[in-house]
Design an enzyme around this catalytic site. Structure first.
Site, PDB file in Angstrom:
ATOM      1  N   LYS A  61       0.750  -1.201  -0.068  1.00  0.00           N
ATOM      2  CA  LYS A  61       0.190   0.075   0.186  1.00  0.00           C
ATOM      3  C   LYS A  61       0.868   1.335   0.015  1.00  0.00           C
ATOM      4  O   LYS A  61       0.772   2.075  -0.779  1.00  0.00           O
ATOM      5  CB  LYS A  61      -0.971   0.024   1.122  1.00  0.00           C
ATOM      6  CG  LYS A  61      -1.839  -1.192   1.209  1.00  0.00           C
ATOM      7  CD  LYS A  61      -2.840  -0.897   2.516  1.00  0.00           C
ATOM      8  CE  LYS A  61      -2.304  -0.916   3.779  1.00  0.00           C
ATOM      9  NZ  LYS A  61      -1.454  -2.503   4.089  1.00  0.00           N
ATOM     10  N   THR A  62       1.860   1.138   1.076  1.00  0.00           N
ATOM     11  CA  THR A  62       2.755   2.618   0.999  1.00  0.00           C
ATOM     12  C   THR A  62       3.536   2.623  -0.237  1.00  0.00           C
ATOM     13  O   THR A  62       3.637   3.742  -0.676  1.00  0.00           O
ATOM     14  CB  THR A  62       3.611   2.318   2.169  1.00  0.00           C
ATOM     15  OG1 THR A  62       2.680   2.276   3.349  1.00  0.00           O
ATOM     16  CG2 THR A  62       4.508   3.729   2.486  1.00  0.00           C
ATOM     17  N   ASP A  91      -2.094   7.761   3.872  1.00  0.00           N
ATOM     18  CA  ASP A  91      -1.687   6.405   3.969  1.00  0.00           C
ATOM     19  C   ASP A  91      -2.163   6.169   5.625  1.00  0.00           C
ATOM     20  O   ASP A  91      -2.573   6.940   6.134  1.00  0.00           O
ATOM     21  CB  ASP A  91      -0.195   6.158   4.481  1.00  0.00           C
ATOM     22  CG  ASP A  91       0.477   4.968   4.096  1.00  0.00           C
ATOM     23  OD1 ASP A  91      -0.596   4.038   3.928  1.00  0.00           O
ATOM     24  OD2 ASP A  91       1.603   4.747   4.269  1.00  0.00           O
ATOM     25  N   GLU A  92      -2.614   4.859   5.934  1.00  0.00           N
ATOM     26  CA  GLU A  92      -2.982   4.520   7.229  1.00  0.00           C
ATOM     27  C   GLU A  92      -4.297   4.977   7.446  1.00  0.00           C
ATOM     28  O   GLU A  92      -4.662   5.688   8.596  1.00  0.00           O
ATOM     29  CB  GLU A  92      -1.976   4.802   8.417  1.00  0.00           C
ATOM     30  CG  GLU A  92      -0.552   4.178   8.178  1.00  0.00           C
ATOM     31  CD  GLU A  92      -0.357   2.850   8.764  1.00  0.00           C
ATOM     32  OE1 GLU A  92      -1.621   1.976   8.802  1.00  0.00           O
ATOM     33  OE2 GLU A  92       0.698   2.367   8.253  1.00  0.00           O
ATOM     34  N   GLN A 143      -5.969  -3.459  10.653  1.00  0.00           N
ATOM     35  CA  GLN A 143      -4.882  -2.829  11.282  1.00  0.00           C
ATOM     36  C   GLN A 143      -5.323  -1.343  12.257  1.00  0.00           C
ATOM     37  O   GLN A 143      -4.506  -0.717  12.448  1.00  0.00           O
ATOM     38  CB  GLN A 143      -3.704  -2.506  10.321  1.00  0.00           C
ATOM     39  CG  GLN A 143      -3.023  -3.709   9.837  1.00  0.00           C
ATOM     40  CD  GLN A 143      -1.547  -3.389   9.027  1.00  0.00           C
ATOM     41  OE1 GLN A 143      -0.717  -2.862   9.624  1.00  0.00           O
ATOM     42  NE2 GLN A 143      -2.002  -3.576   7.818  1.00  0.00           N
ATOM     43  N   ARG A 157       4.757  -7.353  11.008  1.00  0.00           N
ATOM     44  CA  ARG A 157       6.008  -6.831  10.710  1.00  0.00           C
ATOM     45  C   ARG A 157       7.215  -7.389  10.243  1.00  0.00           C
ATOM     46  O   ARG A 157       8.358  -7.181   9.800  1.00  0.00           O
ATOM     47  CB  ARG A 157       6.311  -5.917  12.109  1.00  0.00           C
ATOM     48  CG  ARG A 157       5.480  -4.895  12.867  1.00  0.00           C
ATOM     49  CD  ARG A 157       4.947  -3.899  11.591  1.00  0.00           C
ATOM     50  NE  ARG A 157       3.443  -4.407  11.127  1.00  0.00           N
ATOM     51  CZ  ARG A 157       3.162  -4.012   9.841  1.00  0.00           C
ATOM     52  NH1 ARG A 157       3.785  -3.180   9.240  1.00  0.00           N
ATOM     53  NH2 ARG A 157       2.145  -4.410   9.388  1.00  0.00           N
TER      54      ARG A 157
HETATM   55  N1  LIG Z   1       5.444  -5.329  -6.519  1.00  0.00           N
HETATM   56  C1  LIG Z   1       6.442  -5.428  -5.440  1.00  0.00           C
HETATM   57  N2  LIG Z   1       7.485  -5.891  -5.936  1.00  0.00           N
HETATM   58  C2  LIG Z   1       8.572  -6.189  -4.686  1.00  0.00           C
HETATM   59  N3  LIG Z   1       8.290  -5.759  -3.752  1.00  0.00           N
HETATM   60  C3  LIG Z   1       7.378  -5.197  -3.224  1.00  0.00           C
HETATM   61  C4  LIG Z   1       6.381  -5.068  -4.296  1.00  0.00           C
HETATM   62  N4  LIG Z   1       5.209  -4.341  -3.527  1.00  0.00           N
HETATM   63  C5  LIG Z   1       5.767  -4.247  -2.296  1.00  0.00           C
HETATM   64  N5  LIG Z   1       6.861  -4.806  -1.967  1.00  0.00           N
HETATM   65  C6  LIG Z   1       7.673  -4.757  -0.895  1.00  0.00           C
HETATM   66  O1  LIG Z   1       6.890  -5.347   0.137  1.00  0.00           O
HETATM   67  C7  LIG Z   1       7.031  -4.581   1.386  1.00  0.00           C
HETATM   68  C8  LIG Z   1       5.908  -3.946   2.281  1.00  0.00           C
HETATM   69  O2  LIG Z   1       5.360  -2.979   1.193  1.00  0.00           O
HETATM   70  P1  LIG Z   1       4.468  -1.691   1.978  1.00  0.00           P
HETATM   71  O3  LIG Z   1       5.508  -1.370   3.174  1.00  0.00           O
HETATM   72  O4  LIG Z   1       4.286  -0.812   0.713  1.00  0.00           O
HETATM   73  O5  LIG Z   1       3.172  -2.541   2.445  1.00  0.00           O
HETATM   74  P2  LIG Z   1       1.897  -1.794   2.956  1.00  0.00           P
HETATM   75  O6  LIG Z   1       0.818  -2.585   2.563  1.00  0.00           O
HETATM   76  O7  LIG Z   1       2.098  -0.503   3.227  1.00  0.00           O
HETATM   77  O8  LIG Z   1       2.096  -2.664   4.505  1.00  0.00           O
HETATM   78  P3  LIG Z   1       1.505  -2.196   6.111  1.00  0.00           P
HETATM   79  O9  LIG Z   1      -0.019  -2.642   6.040  1.00  0.00           O
HETATM   80  O10 LIG Z   1       2.392  -2.899   7.055  1.00  0.00           O
HETATM   81  O11 LIG Z   1       1.655  -0.703   6.119  1.00  0.00           O
HETATM   82  C9  LIG Z   1       7.935  -3.525   1.253  1.00  0.00           C
HETATM   83  O12 LIG Z   1       9.286  -4.143   1.402  1.00  0.00           O
HETATM   84  C10 LIG Z   1       7.808  -3.303  -0.271  1.00  0.00           C
HETATM   85  O13 LIG Z   1       9.115  -2.676  -0.775  1.00  0.00           O
HETATM   86 MG   LIG Z   2       2.188   0.907   5.080  1.00  0.00          MG
END
Ligand SMILES: Nc1ncnc2c1ncn2[C@@H]1O[C@H](COP(=O)(O)OP(=O)(O)OP(=O)(O)O)[C@@H](O)[C@H]1O
Ligand SMILES: [Mg+2]
Length: 819
Positions: free
Chosen positions: A59-60, A247-248, A304, A662
């Site tokens: 997402k981020t 975000d969040e 979350q 995490r």
């Molecule tokens: N398409 C992709 N290819 C490779 N790595 C990815 C891809 N998408 C996400 N990632 C990696 O996966 C990990 C999690 O991504 P991110 O932090 O954006 O998730 P999130 O959904 O925001 O998580 P959270 O809910 O914990 O905030 C990061 O290390 C990110 O770089």
């Molecule tokens: Mg995130």
């Protein structure tokens, strides 16, 4: 506003064809490696986009790439972007990532927390409604100090009102955008306690206004108020920010939601015909707005949501489609962070929340390592396990910075720290007693505030007798009275020492303080109208601390803690130097803003080669190769306080889910059989959440079952009293005072143990015992109660067993029945 406004045609199909051959697009490189729904989310163009997805699904990352894509395709100027993150640290990371993706053209974006964004707006606009741009930000300690005085003045304790209680109610109300008046209208004012509360709320708000100050909740609520009361001001920001990304989003509260809503409204043309008809004014709004509402992207995961206690409202996400009709919704399901084992555990836990939409995260990373489980005899034993594992991982080339230890409450960190220090493991505590919460730092900043915002009476009062100058309550009251009579501020009254009717020594002390403040003001805010260079913050602060005698008082002290305080002040001076370096145009106000907004998670420093210790709340959004979730016990997670609150256990489960997710490669879950808190030792029970994890995913290094199979808890407990005296194991046990524990599964069979963790933990809470009663204990047989001491969960029965001798038992959990 320095930047020209470039109209953006919202909803245009420009460069918005997901799946188009990548080579056609200027942002093609930004789209590489994204999966299909991620690509869709990055390239979609339209008024509203909601991305809902589980932890670690990118997402981020999607937000970051979306910003980069908007800039690269020149659909937006940097100044047209407002991105909201949860911590300043997350904001910094996002800015860096965007810069990394597209280079320096990212300058001028607003990437910040809700609070920082509102401070920036308020600094520009506060004079519109009776504040000046040099307003102070009260943190929760400042608010508490003010409320303490008001509660006393209103004799409100007679109605059962405490400063802390009033503070949290006011905070909740502000998060709901209620003020004292609107609350009074719907409160039951025939209740005297309610009347007093409303009075205090009103008095608190007036005091803030007089002090030219906002508390933390005001920063948001007052910005919303500003936008609603002064639409022309709001329009400036509506025209400016064409792309708003949050975000969040699951953790936004109502005030934050309203802020976003205000910012994304269309700007109505100044026209619109009004005409009179039959004596009534009719207003005909323009059919087409002058400027369309900004495009809004929010990302979140309702699993979350962990800030309900601060007013966060999950409905903001579930009702997004209603509030923004036609919104595009994108779901992400592939997790890129964790192994399948970790994900399966997290999925299984969160599935127990009944009010959620089921979504399953998957990964193609593979199963990975089993989750490691460990049960210690005490929290020291548990901490030793964590330390041993960290060292082992470190030897296996996992850097310290890629390991993190989580706990539910700050007080749990002490036991970990003790062992880490002994084991020479470099670590850093995030949150807890924060640097900026230390008394000497708050004193030093109060001096700076007294210069920057002399109307801030609280700050001036704080430094009045720090260091000790012989100015007591009586003098303080005289100053306040003099100020009130003359209609001048408390700060200005200090300039009238001879007229205050105080003794010559005190007069001199007041005059000296006045002189120091005046001299520092000349440096930091020169009356010549010249703009003070950022180095003036360092210069002014040093002058204040030295000439006020503050530093000298610490240097002369024999208290060893004062040496640490001096070091902290040196550190603060170093912070001002760094500030000057990073902000060539920074002013004293920018400095105070930065300091006031530093949040828990903001001292995180990944590069520093230390293990990070933090609460589960602070862990949000972060990721580590190896994660240790400690204290997985009833009363900690779920926390005792939340157990009886509506929705409490569900929110705790989400928090546990955040903690588990995490971890990238290795997850450790640990607990202790006994835990000392506040000087008392009590028995602990495994958390119900442990039972929700499929048993085959956990490799128990030591379970309570093992403990009993090796001779029972009692004998192990005795051995464990001597460091290094444990039988078997690592030989490094730090057992502390143990109390008799309930009997558990006798076999070492892990799966069996896990099956036996009672769904609802055994609770004899209602068992009434009196001297003379006969009882039977699972291990000790029959006996007679001699006495019962303690209260509630801490009731202890003193029992003389027929054959096992005298024992003290914690009634709540002992395996006993009354005969
Ligand atoms: N398409 C992709 N290819 C490779 N790595 C990815 C891809 N998408 C996400 N990632 C990696 O996966 C990990 C999690 O991504 P991110 O932090 O954006 O998730 P999130 O959904 O925001 O998580 P959270 O809910 O914990 O905030 C990061 O290390 C990110 O770089
Ligand atoms: Mg995130």
């Amino acid at each position: 506003m320095p930047d020209p406004i470039k109209p953006v045609i919202v909803g245009s199909a420009a460069s918005a064809r997901p799946g188009a051959p990548a080579g056609e697009r200027p942002d093609a490189d930004l789209l590489e490696g994204l999966n299909r729904p991620q690509l869709e989310a990055v390239t979609y163009r339209g008024p509203a986009l909601l991305i809902v997805a589980g932890a670690g699904s990118g997402k981020t990352r999607v937000l970051t790439h979306r910003i980069a894509s908007l800039l690269r395709t020149r659909e937006a100027y940097p100044s047209q972007i407002l991105a909201i993150t949860f911590t300043n640290k997350a904001a910094g990371e996002m800015r860096e990532r965007v810069q990394h993706l597209i280079g320096d053209s990212a300058q001028g974006m607003w990437i910040s927390t809700f609070h920082s964004a509102c401070v920036r707006i308020l600094r520009r606009e506060a004079q519109q409604f009776g504040f000046t741009k040099s307003f102070t930000i009260y943190d929760s300690g400042d608010s508490r100090a003010l409320l303490k005085r008001l509660v006393k003045e209103h004799e409100a304790d007679a109605f059962g009102l405490t400063p802390a209680g009033v503070q949290s109610r006011i905070s909740k109300l502000k998060n709901e955008l209620a003020d004292a008046d609107s609350y009074a209208r719907q409160a039951n004012m025939s209740d005297p306690a309610e009347r007093v509360f409303v009075e205090i709320f009103g008095a608190y708000q007036s005091a803030l206004q007089r002090a030219n100050a906002f508390d933390f909740d005001d920063l948001i609520a007052q910005t919303v108020y500003l936008f609603r009361a002064f639409p022309h001001v709001a329009d400036v920001y509506r025209k400016r920010f064409r792309h708003i990304l949050v975000d969040e989003y699951q953790d936004t509260n109502h005030a934050q939601y309203a802020l976003i809503h205000e910012l994304t409204r269309p700007v109505q043309g100044s026209g619109g015909d009004s005409f009179s008809s039959g004596g009534m004014m009719i207003f005909e709004p323009e059919t087409t707005p002058e400027v369309e509402g900004a495009s809004l992207t929010v990302v979140g995961d309702s699993d979350q949501s962990i800030y309900a206690f601060r007013g966060a409202d999950i409905r903001n996400i579930t009702e997004f489609e209603r509030d923004y009709p036609g919104a595009k919704v994108v779901l992400l399901e592939q997790n890129y962070r964790s192994t399948q084992t970790i994900l399966s555990a997290a999925n299984a836990v969160i599935a127990n929340n009944f009010d959620r939409k089921d979504k399953k995260l998957w990964t193609d990373v593979g199963a990975g390592e089993a989750i490691v489980g460990f049960t210690g005899y005490s929290q020291h034993d548990e901490a030793q396990f964590v330390a041993d594992e960290i060292e082992a991982l470190h030897r296996a080339s996992v850097p310290y910075s890629q390991m993190a230890v989580f706990y539910r409450t700050n007080s749990q960190s002490r036991a970990l720290e003790e062992i880490f220090i002994r084991a020479a493991i470099p670590y850093k505590i995030m949150g807890g007693t924060k640097f900026y919460d230390r008394a000497e730092i708050k004193d030093a900043l109060a001096y700076v505030v007294a210069v920057a915002n002399p109307a801030d009476e609280l700050a001036v009062r704080r430094i009045l007798n720090r260091p000790r100058r012989g100015i007591g309550d009586v003098t303080e009251t005289s100053i306040a009275r003099f100020a009130a009579e003359r209609g001048i501020t408390f700060r200005d009254a200090l300039g009238h020492a001879p007229e205050l009717g105080v003794g010559p020594k005190i007069q001199a002390a007041i005059a000296q303080l006045d002189a120091v403040l005046t001299e520092a003001t000349e440096i930091m805010l020169p009356s010549s109208g010249e703009i003070a260079p950022p180095s003036s913050v360092t210069e002014g602060l040093s002058l204040l601390l030295n000439k006020s005698g503050y530093m000298d008082a610490l240097r002369m002290s024999r208290d060893p803690q004062d040496e640490a305080r001096l070091e902290n002040l040196d550190e603060l001076i170093a912070v001002t130097r760094e500030f000057a370096r990073n902000n060539p145009e920074g002013t004293i106000l920018d400095f105070l803003t930065e300091v006031a907004l530093v949040a828990d998670a903001d001292d995180l420093d990944d590069a520093s080669g230390t293990v990070s210790l933090m609460t589960m709340h602070t862990a949000k959004g972060l990721e580590y190769d190896a994660v240790f979730v400690t204290g997985v016990e009833e009363d900690l997670i779920p926390h005792r306080i939340s157990a009886n609150e509506p929705g409490g256990p569900q929110e705790e489960r989400r928090l546990f889910y955040v903690a588990l997710t995490r971890a990238r490669k290795r997850l450790h879950l640990s607990l202790a059989m006994t835990r000392a808190q506040f000087g008392e030792v009590s028995a602990a029970m495994p958390s119900r959440f442990l039972q929700e994890i499929p048993h085959d995913l956990i490799d128990w290094r030591q379970s309570p079952g093992d403990v009993n199979s090796r001779g029972g808890m009692q004998s192990r407990a005795l051995n464990a009293r001597r460091p290094g005296g444990g039988s078997g194991g690592s030989g490094k046990r730090y057992g502390d005072d143990l109390v008799p524990l309930p009997r558990r599964e006798k076999s070492g069979d892990i799966a069996k143990f896990a099956n036996r963790i009672p769904a609802k933990v055994r609770d004899n809470g209602d068992l009434q015992l009196a001297p003379g009663d006969r009882i039977r204990h699972d291990d000790f047989g029959e006996g007679r109660v001699d006495a019962v001491t303690g209260e509630g969960a801490k009731r202890v029965a003193h029992v003389r067993f027929d054959s096992a001798g005298a024992k003290k038992l914690l009634i709540k959990i002992a395996p006993i029945v009354k005969l």
